[in-house]
Design a protein around this motif. Structure first.
Motif, PDB file in Angstrom:
ATOM      1  N   PRO A  39       0.737  -1.155  -0.119  1.00 23.62           N
ATOM      2  CA  PRO A  39       0.361   0.334   0.328  1.00 23.62           C
ATOM      3  C   PRO A  39       1.024   1.512  -0.317  1.00 23.62           C
ATOM      4  CG  PRO A  39      -1.436  -1.688   1.824  1.00 23.62           C
ATOM      5  CD  PRO A  39       0.335  -2.910   1.097  1.00 23.62           C
ATOM      6  N   GLY A  40       1.944   1.393   0.569  1.00 20.97           N
ATOM      7  CA  GLY A  40       2.632   2.379   1.172  1.00 20.97           C
ATOM      8  C   GLY A  40       3.373   2.937  -0.851  1.00 20.97           C
ATOM      9  N   LEU A  41       3.487   1.764  -1.416  1.00 24.01           N
ATOM     10  CA  LEU A  41       4.450   2.395  -2.734  1.00 24.01           C
ATOM     11  C   LEU A  41       3.575   2.705  -3.573  1.00 24.01           C
ATOM     12  CD1 LEU A  41       6.833  -1.301  -3.108  1.00 24.01           C
ATOM     13  CD2 LEU A  41       7.113   1.301  -2.648  1.00 24.01           C
ATOM     14  N   LEU A  42       1.944   1.738  -3.125  1.00 23.95           N
ATOM     15  CA  LEU A  42       1.002   2.617  -4.158  1.00 23.95           C
ATOM     16  C   LEU A  42       1.112   4.115  -3.954  1.00 23.95           C
ATOM     17  CD1 LEU A  42      -2.403   0.538  -4.383  1.00 23.95           C
ATOM     18  CD2 LEU A  42      -0.728   0.555  -6.059  1.00 23.95           C
ATOM     19  N   VAL A  43       1.743   4.991  -2.717  1.00 26.32           N
ATOM     20  CA  VAL A  43       1.452   6.057  -2.334  1.00 26.32           C
ATOM     21  C   VAL A  43       2.165   6.701  -3.718  1.00 26.32           C
ATOM     22  CG1 VAL A  43       1.593   8.075  -0.328  1.00 26.32           C
ATOM     23  CG2 VAL A  43      -0.480   5.792  -0.790  1.00 26.32           C
ATOM     24  N   THR A  44       3.554   5.843  -2.549  1.00 25.82           N
ATOM     25  CA  THR A  44       5.110   6.641  -3.216  1.00 25.82           C
ATOM     26  C   THR A  44       5.406   6.625  -4.545  1.00 25.82           C
ATOM     27  OG1 THR A  44       6.012   5.584  -1.805  1.00 25.82           O
ATOM     28  CG2 THR A  44       7.455   6.291  -3.736  1.00 25.82           C
ATOM     29  N   VAL A  45       4.447   6.042  -5.324  1.00 17.83           N
ATOM     30  CA  VAL A  45       4.402   6.831  -7.081  1.00 17.83           C
ATOM     31  C   VAL A  45       3.440   8.127  -7.356  1.00 17.83           C
ATOM     32  CG1 VAL A  45       2.034   6.031  -7.877  1.00 17.83           C
ATOM     33  CG2 VAL A  45       3.827   5.425  -9.380  1.00 17.83           C
ATOM     34  N   GLY A  46       2.836   8.025  -6.429  1.00 18.19           N
ATOM     35  CA  GLY A  46       2.046   9.949  -6.202  1.00 18.19           C
ATOM     36  C   GLY A  46       2.961  10.522  -5.847  1.00 18.19           C
ATOM     37  N   PHE A  47       4.400  10.655  -4.732  1.00 14.93           N
ATOM     38  CA  PHE A  47       5.236  11.509  -5.191  1.00 14.93           C
ATOM     39  C   PHE A  47       6.353  11.136  -6.263  1.00 14.93           C
ATOM     40  CE2 PHE A  47       6.353   9.190  -1.091  1.00 14.93           C
ATOM     41  CZ  PHE A  47       7.728   9.233  -0.972  1.00 14.93           C
ATOM     42  N   ILE A  48       6.147  10.151  -6.786  1.00 10.88           N
ATOM     43  CA  ILE A  48       7.442  10.613  -7.838  1.00 10.88           C
ATOM     44  C   ILE A  48       7.346  10.636  -9.793  1.00 10.88           C
ATOM     45  CG2 ILE A  48       9.089   9.403  -6.821  1.00 10.88           C
ATOM     46  CD1 ILE A  48       8.223   6.911  -7.407  1.00 10.88           C
ATOM     47  N   ASP A  49       5.645  11.708  -9.012  1.00  9.23           N
ATOM     48  CA  ASP A  49       4.897  12.115 -10.422  1.00  9.23           C
ATOM     49  C   ASP A  49       5.771  13.306 -11.203  1.00  9.23           C
ATOM     50  OD1 ASP A  49       4.106  14.154  -9.414  1.00  9.23           O
ATOM     51  OD2 ASP A  49       2.518  13.799  -9.769  1.00  9.23           O
ATOM     52  N   PRO A  50       5.658  12.744 -12.261  1.00 10.15           N
ATOM     53  CA  PRO A  50       5.723  14.137 -13.657  1.00 10.15           C
ATOM     54  C   PRO A  50       5.908  15.730 -12.850  1.00 10.15           C
ATOM     55  CG  PRO A  50       4.816  12.661 -14.784  1.00 10.15           C
ATOM     56  CD  PRO A  50       4.506  11.920 -13.382  1.00 10.15           C
ATOM     57  N   GLY A  51       5.229  16.129 -12.426  1.00 10.65           N
ATOM     58  CA  GLY A  51       4.671  16.980 -11.309  1.00 10.65           C
ATOM     59  C   GLY A  51       5.884  17.154 -10.557  1.00 10.65           C
ATOM     60  N   ASN A  52       6.684  16.527  -9.777  1.00 14.79           N
ATOM     61  CA  ASN A  52       7.911  16.366  -8.880  1.00 14.79           C
ATOM     62  C   ASN A  52       8.829  15.888 -10.114  1.00 14.79           C
ATOM     63  OD1 ASN A  52       5.713  14.182  -7.590  1.00 14.79           O
ATOM     64  ND2 ASN A  52       7.159  14.668  -6.295  1.00 14.79           N
ATOM     65  N   THR A 256       4.725   1.839   6.099  1.00 10.42           N
ATOM     66  CA  THR A 256       4.530   3.794   4.689  1.00 10.42           C
ATOM     67  C   THR A 256       6.423   3.961   5.418  1.00 10.42           C
ATOM     68  OG1 THR A 256       2.770   3.513   5.582  1.00 10.42           O
ATOM     69  CG2 THR A 256       3.986   6.043   5.707  1.00 10.42           C
ATOM     70  N   LEU A 257       7.795   3.426   6.454  1.00  8.72           N
ATOM     71  CA  LEU A 257       8.411   3.747   6.313  1.00  8.72           C
ATOM     72  C   LEU A 257       9.419   3.636   5.189  1.00  8.72           C
ATOM     73  CD1 LEU A 257       9.961   5.623   8.115  1.00  8.72           C
ATOM     74  CD2 LEU A 257      10.881   3.311   8.900  1.00  8.72           C
ATOM     75  N   PHE A 258       9.149   2.256   4.728  1.00  4.11           N
ATOM     76  CA  PHE A 258      10.082   2.066   3.669  1.00  4.11           C
ATOM     77  C   PHE A 258       9.548   2.504   2.842  1.00  4.11           C
ATOM     78  CE2 PHE A 258      10.190  -0.628   0.103  1.00  4.11           C
ATOM     79  CZ  PHE A 258      11.629  -0.933   0.166  1.00  4.11           C
ATOM     80  N   SER A 259       8.610   2.603   2.228  1.00  5.84           N
ATOM     81  CA  SER A 259       8.144   2.984   0.776  1.00  5.84           C
ATOM     82  C   SER A 259       8.388   5.066   0.911  1.00  5.84           C
ATOM     83  CB  SER A 259       6.550   2.932   0.871  1.00  5.84           C
ATOM     84  OG  SER A 259       5.881   1.722   0.870  1.00  5.84           O
ATOM     85  N   MET A 260       8.451   5.412   1.513  1.00  3.77           N
ATOM     86  CA  MET A 260       8.390   6.640   1.814  1.00  3.77           C
ATOM     87  C   MET A 260      10.017   7.213   2.028  1.00  3.77           C
ATOM     88  SD  MET A 260       5.247   7.966   2.123  1.00  3.77           S
ATOM     89  CE  MET A 260       5.084   6.094   1.279  1.00  3.77           C
ATOM     90  N   VAL A 261      11.118   6.495   2.100  1.00  2.45           N
ATOM     91  CA  VAL A 261      12.599   6.615   1.535  1.00  2.45           C
ATOM     92  C   VAL A 261      12.308   5.981   0.921  1.00  2.45           C
ATOM     93  CG1 VAL A 261      14.646   5.521   2.344  1.00  2.45           C
ATOM     94  CG2 VAL A 261      13.027   5.868   4.457  1.00  2.45           C
ATOM     95  N   VAL A 262      11.491   5.491  -0.121  1.00  2.00           N
ATOM     96  CA  VAL A 262      12.022   4.709  -1.470  1.00  2.00           C
ATOM     97  C   VAL A 262      12.086   5.864  -2.431  1.00  2.00           C
ATOM     98  CG1 VAL A 262      11.323   3.776  -3.634  1.00  2.00           C
ATOM     99  CG2 VAL A 262      11.792   2.797  -1.735  1.00  2.00           C
ATOM    100  N   GLY A 263      10.978   6.688  -1.948  1.00  2.00           N
ATOM    101  CA  GLY A 263      10.419   8.133  -2.857  1.00  2.00           C
ATOM    102  C   GLY A 263      11.112   9.006  -2.034  1.00  2.00           C
ATOM    103  N   TRP A 264      11.424   9.408  -1.109  1.00  2.00           N
ATOM    104  CA  TRP A 264      12.382   9.968  -0.731  1.00  2.00           C
ATOM    105  C   TRP A 264      13.693  11.094  -1.475  1.00  2.00           C
ATOM    106  CZ3 TRP A 264      17.747   9.653   1.564  1.00  2.00           C
ATOM    107  CH2 TRP A 264      18.104  10.875   1.345  1.00  2.00           C
ATOM    108  N   ALA A 265      14.189   9.326  -1.980  1.00  2.00           N
ATOM    109  CA  ALA A 265      15.681   8.486  -2.646  1.00  2.00           C
ATOM    110  C   ALA A 265      15.681   8.983  -3.567  1.00  2.00           C
ATOM    111  CB  ALA A 265      15.995   7.334  -2.113  1.00  2.00           C
ATOM    112  N   ILE A 266      14.494   8.587  -4.535  1.00  2.00           N
ATOM    113  CA  ILE A 266      14.326   9.043  -6.191  1.00  2.00           C
ATOM    114  C   ILE A 266      14.025  10.108  -6.550  1.00  2.00           C
ATOM    115  CG2 ILE A 266      12.752   8.528  -7.666  1.00  2.00           C
ATOM    116  CD1 ILE A 266      12.087   5.629  -6.672  1.00  2.00           C
ATOM    117  N   ASN A 267      13.578  11.309  -5.502  1.00  2.00           N
ATOM    118  CA  ASN A 267      12.802  12.665  -5.169  1.00  2.00           C
ATOM    119  C   ASN A 267      14.510  13.129  -5.600  1.00  2.00           C
ATOM    120  OD1 ASN A 267      10.493  13.856  -5.483  1.00  2.00           O
ATOM    121  ND2 ASN A 267      10.079  11.764  -4.434  1.00  2.00           N
TER     122      ASN A 267
END
Length: 429
Positions: A39-52, A256-267
């Protein structure tokens, strides 16, 4: 609605079992934590979108490593907010949109959910537009034609796949995006000392407030709060008693923690790439296609193709999650759980894609359209955050799982930071 809470819960459980399969009840020891990731990874993709991509490329190319702290701060805020949204879904068996409708006066609930729908349209517009830019780079398709293709593909995937199949697709897309940026970062020279300082030392360079708020809006997104609570409540945890709720709250935090850290790294990788290549060369990025073309002579032919493919994956996957969030919100307006085969959900999904695609036909500057879509999200965000805090702090809604005084204070600080940053943007406009 005339149904009693118990009958409504029973109907909701039946609906979600039909949509997503029987609620899992098996116990597998330590593997429960691993199985909880998703579930957290579904959210993660929302903040590595083209707007980001647009916001991060603008931040890195114009201000170097100095705005990396915004990515760090936004991610910390996001972990707290997303876990809190999931907390609501686990405990109550209702998503955020349903809870807003059930527990708030009608005129306020309509205002909150309709503004959230507008934010979902802005999100979908940015994501479809980013995918269209990628198709233009890869195939030479005109921007508007590419937007129609991306919207159609995303809509068909969303309307014909169950949640679990969509989740697997999106986890695959996130993995490919992450690998793409690892490839790009390996080709550049990063000033890691400056990057380390940038991650932890807040600075606000002249001319940066709009970029700061757009990065914030690109990471902490209102539609993701609605989406996360919907995904997690579909697992029917509240039907299994207090022990199951407590256990799921712990495993959900790991997810959530794992998924958000993945998003932080990509951003962060996006900002690092822009700072290392464009800021050092004195070339502000004002167009994602320009960024890809500029990468090619600097980093080699493969770099621009990898960049475009990653952008396409980001556009398609994040537009799917934006559509799911819009369906959740529109279903919540009717006091119902998300079901893409029900008209209350499907109308929200289809209208969001139609409005988002139509708006692209009026966008004159694609890159600025991406950046300002994130600003619009950030302006709606305080509304959703304050409402979520009120719901999750309510004993009537959450019972003994209501926010502690410390957590409520933390959430209020986050809400105030978001509000202050928005005020800085408006005063500087």
């Amino acid at each position: 609605m005339n149904q009693t809470p118990s009958s409504t819960s029973k109907i909701r459980g039946q609906l979600h079992r039909r949509l997503f399969g029987t609620c899992h009840t098996r116990h597998t020891g330590g593997l429960d934590i691993l199985r909880a990731i998703g579930p957290g990874l579904l959210v993660t993709v929302g903040f590595i979108d083209p707007g980001n991509w647009a916001s991060n490329m603008a931040a890195g190319s114009q201000f170097g490593y100095s705005l990396l702290w915004v990515v760090t701060l936004s991610t910390i805020m996001l972990i707290v907010l997303q876990h809190n949204a999931a907390h609501l879904g686990i405990v109550t068996g209702e998503c955020l949109a349903e809870s807003v409708t059930r527990h708030m006066p009608r005129f306020l609930s309509r205002f909150v959910l309709l503004t959230a729908l507008v934010a979902s349209v802005a999100t979908a517009m940015a994501e479809i537009l980013g995918g269209a830019i990628a198709l233009q780079m890869l195939l030479g398709l005109p921007l508007r034609a590419g937007a129609v293709v991306v919207a159609a593909v995303s809509l068909v995937m969303l309307l014909t796949n169950s949640y679990m199949r969509v989740e697997r697709w999106i986890i695959g897309f996130v993995s490919l995006i992450g690998l793409s940026f690892l490839f790009e970062i390996a080709l550049v020279h990063v000033d890691w000392a400056s990057a380390a300082a940038g991650w932890v030392a807040p600075t606000i360079p002249v001319g940066s407030p709009a970029i700061i708020v757009s990065v914030l809006g690109a990471v902490v997104m209102p539609h993701n709060l609605f989406l996360h609570s919907e995904i997690i409540q579909s697992q029917c945890i509240n039907e299994r008693g207090n022990d199951a709720i407590a256990k799921r709250l712990r495993s959900e935090f790991v997810d959530t923690l794992f998924s958000m850290v993945v998003g932080w790294a990509i951003n962060s990788a996006m900002v690092l790439l822009a700072a290392s290549v464009f800021w050092n060369a004195g070339t502000p990025v004002t167009d994602l296609a320009q960024a890809a073309c500029t990468l090619e002579p600097m980093l080699g032919a493969a770099s621009s193709t990898v960049f475009a493919l990653a952008l396409l994956f980001a556009g398609i996957s994040s537009s799917i999650t934006a559509g799911m969030a819009a369906g959740t919100i529109s279903a919540g307006l009717a006091g119902e759980p998300y079901d893409v085969r029900d008209r209350h959900s499907s109308i929200g999904v289809v209208c969001t894609f139609l409005l988002a695609t139509a708006s692209i036909f009026f966008v004159q500057d694609a890159f600025q359209g991406l950046v300002w879509s994130q600003v619009l999200l950030s302006l709606q965000l305080p509304i959703t955050v304050f409402v979520q805090i009120w719901l999750t702090s309510s004993l009537r809604v959450m019972g003994k799982y209501a926010n502690s005084a410390a957590l409520k204070a933390t959430l209020m600080v986050i809400a105030l930071i978001v509000t202050v940053l928005n005020a800085v943007l408006l005063l500087g406009a």
